[in-house]
Scaffold this motif. Sequence first.
Motif, mmCIF file in Angstrom:
data_model
loop_
_atom_site.group_PDB
_atom_site.id
_atom_site.type_symbol
_atom_site.label_atom_id
_atom_site.label_comp_id
_atom_site.label_asym_id
_atom_site.label_seq_id
_atom_site.Cartn_x
_atom_site.Cartn_y
_atom_site.Cartn_z
ATOM 1 N N GLU A 126 -40.413 -81.725 -112.105
ATOM 2 C CA GLU A 126 -41.601 -81.789 -111.917
ATOM 3 C C GLU A 126 -42.245 -81.465 -110.499
ATOM 4 N N LYS A 127 -41.030 -81.070 -110.252
ATOM 5 C CA LYS A 127 -40.925 -80.242 -108.854
ATOM 6 C C LYS A 127 -41.876 -79.168 -109.002
ATOM 7 N N LEU A 128 -43.012 -78.362 -108.236
ATOM 8 C CA LEU A 128 -43.727 -77.220 -108.567
ATOM 9 C C LEU A 128 -42.728 -75.788 -107.270
ATOM 10 N N VAL A 129 -42.462 -75.334 -108.909
ATOM 11 C CA VAL A 129 -41.714 -73.992 -108.463
ATOM 12 C C VAL A 129 -42.250 -73.059 -108.381
ATOM 13 N N ALA A 130 -42.445 -71.571 -107.742
ATOM 14 C CA ALA A 130 -42.146 -70.189 -108.937
ATOM 15 C C ALA A 130 -40.761 -69.762 -108.961
ATOM 16 N N GLY A 131 -40.909 -69.606 -109.886
ATOM 17 C CA GLY A 131 -38.894 -68.623 -110.518
ATOM 18 C C GLY A 131 -39.324 -67.326 -111.300
ATOM 19 N N ILE A 132 -38.436 -66.540 -110.764
ATOM 20 C CA ILE A 132 -39.145 -65.145 -111.080
ATOM 21 C C ILE A 132 -37.436 -65.115 -111.887
ATOM 22 N N GLY A 144 -25.911 -62.680 -119.032
ATOM 23 C CA GLY A 144 -26.045 -63.398 -118.487
ATOM 24 C C GLY A 144 -27.955 -63.680 -118.025
ATOM 25 N N ASN A 145 -27.928 -64.935 -117.721
ATOM 26 C CA ASN A 145 -29.242 -64.513 -116.028
ATOM 27 C C ASN A 145 -29.464 -64.819 -115.101
ATOM 28 N N ILE A 146 -30.567 -65.046 -114.586
ATOM 29 C CA ILE A 146 -30.294 -64.443 -113.301
ATOM 30 C C ILE A 146 -32.137 -65.440 -112.825
ATOM 31 N N LEU A 147 -32.169 -66.320 -112.402
ATOM 32 C CA LEU A 147 -33.437 -66.987 -112.201
ATOM 33 C C LEU A 147 -33.710 -66.981 -110.910
ATOM 34 N N GLU A 183 -41.317 -58.382 -106.445
ATOM 35 C CA GLU A 183 -40.725 -57.550 -105.587
ATOM 36 C C GLU A 183 -39.641 -57.725 -104.996
ATOM 37 N N LEU A 184 -40.021 -59.179 -104.118
ATOM 38 C CA LEU A 184 -38.577 -59.153 -103.181
ATOM 39 C C LEU A 184 -37.812 -59.641 -104.694
ATOM 40 N N GLY A 185 -38.303 -60.661 -105.628
ATOM 41 C CA GLY A 185 -37.324 -60.827 -106.586
ATOM 42 C C GLY A 185 -35.623 -60.243 -106.632
ATOM 43 N N ASN A 186 -36.353 -58.937 -107.155
ATOM 44 C CA ASN A 186 -36.140 -57.701 -107.508
ATOM 45 C C ASN A 186 -34.688 -57.329 -106.228
ATOM 46 N N ILE A 187 -35.419 -56.863 -105.073
ATOM 47 C CA ILE A 187 -34.584 -56.711 -103.768
ATOM 48 C C ILE A 187 -33.268 -57.978 -103.820
ATOM 49 N N VAL A 188 -33.792 -58.863 -104.258
ATOM 50 C CA VAL A 188 -33.077 -60.428 -103.453
ATOM 51 C C VAL A 188 -31.619 -60.128 -105.252
ATOM 52 N N VAL A 239 -36.320 -55.340 -115.686
ATOM 53 C CA VAL A 239 -37.255 -55.440 -115.039
ATOM 54 C C VAL A 239 -37.789 -57.653 -114.735
ATOM 55 N N PRO A 240 -38.080 -57.976 -113.441
ATOM 56 C CA PRO A 240 -38.356 -59.502 -113.635
ATOM 57 C C PRO A 240 -39.896 -59.517 -114.405
ATOM 58 N N SER A 241 -39.200 -61.686 -114.225
ATOM 59 C CA SER A 241 -41.038 -62.425 -114.773
ATOM 60 C C SER A 241 -40.746 -63.377 -113.944
ATOM 61 N N PHE A 242 -42.537 -63.696 -113.782
ATOM 62 C CA PHE A 242 -42.491 -64.799 -112.953
ATOM 63 C C PHE A 242 -43.581 -65.477 -113.515
#
Length: 212
Positions: free
Chosen positions: A56-62, A72-75, A111-116, A136-139
Amino acid sequence: MYSDLEMDALREIGNIGAGNAATALSMLLCKKITIKVPQIKIIPFDEVSQSVGGPEKLVAGIFMRISGDIEGNILIVIPEIDAYHLTEILLNAKRENGMDFSEMEKSALLELGNIVGSSYVTALSDFTKLSLKISVPSFAFDMAGAIISFPLSLYGYIGDTAFLIDTEFTEGLDGIRLHYFLIPDDKSLQLLLKAIGVNTVEHINQSRNGRI
């Protein structure tokens, strides 16, 4: 479970990826960025939401999808307060009050997520000699449980095992923390572990052969 060689290899990949990310972010922000040594964990996918503070914790996800020799997946999960702070640093502007992210803020976080994400995948590819690329990342901004279920809603399945690389920025980004999850598809997991194990042994043997 997982051998010491495999864990050592994952730590090395995490260190290289984090170093690459810090260098790229330093260039983007024109400031020095340093990080702590990343913490590496291997956890069941069912425990991912608990590892970031609960479902239930609010977070941003990329989110990004890996394809190539393995799939596979990167999160990348960023705690709510850290995500707000990141947008202020990335855009060099105080954000307005409110929970929602503007389109410009979302773009900056993507952009930060794409770099990391690219930094870690490049490190993984260089180490294992596997050919890999990312989408391409999604948010998304939501409760952790919903964010972590996002890949499942897209693909109808997800691997059972998650590799967690916890990265904390100690300079330049003021202690902001990112939770980086690599979740290989089940059919790719053994191939990944085999590539990691083989190349770790080769790395150790080369090091020994080079000793006087």
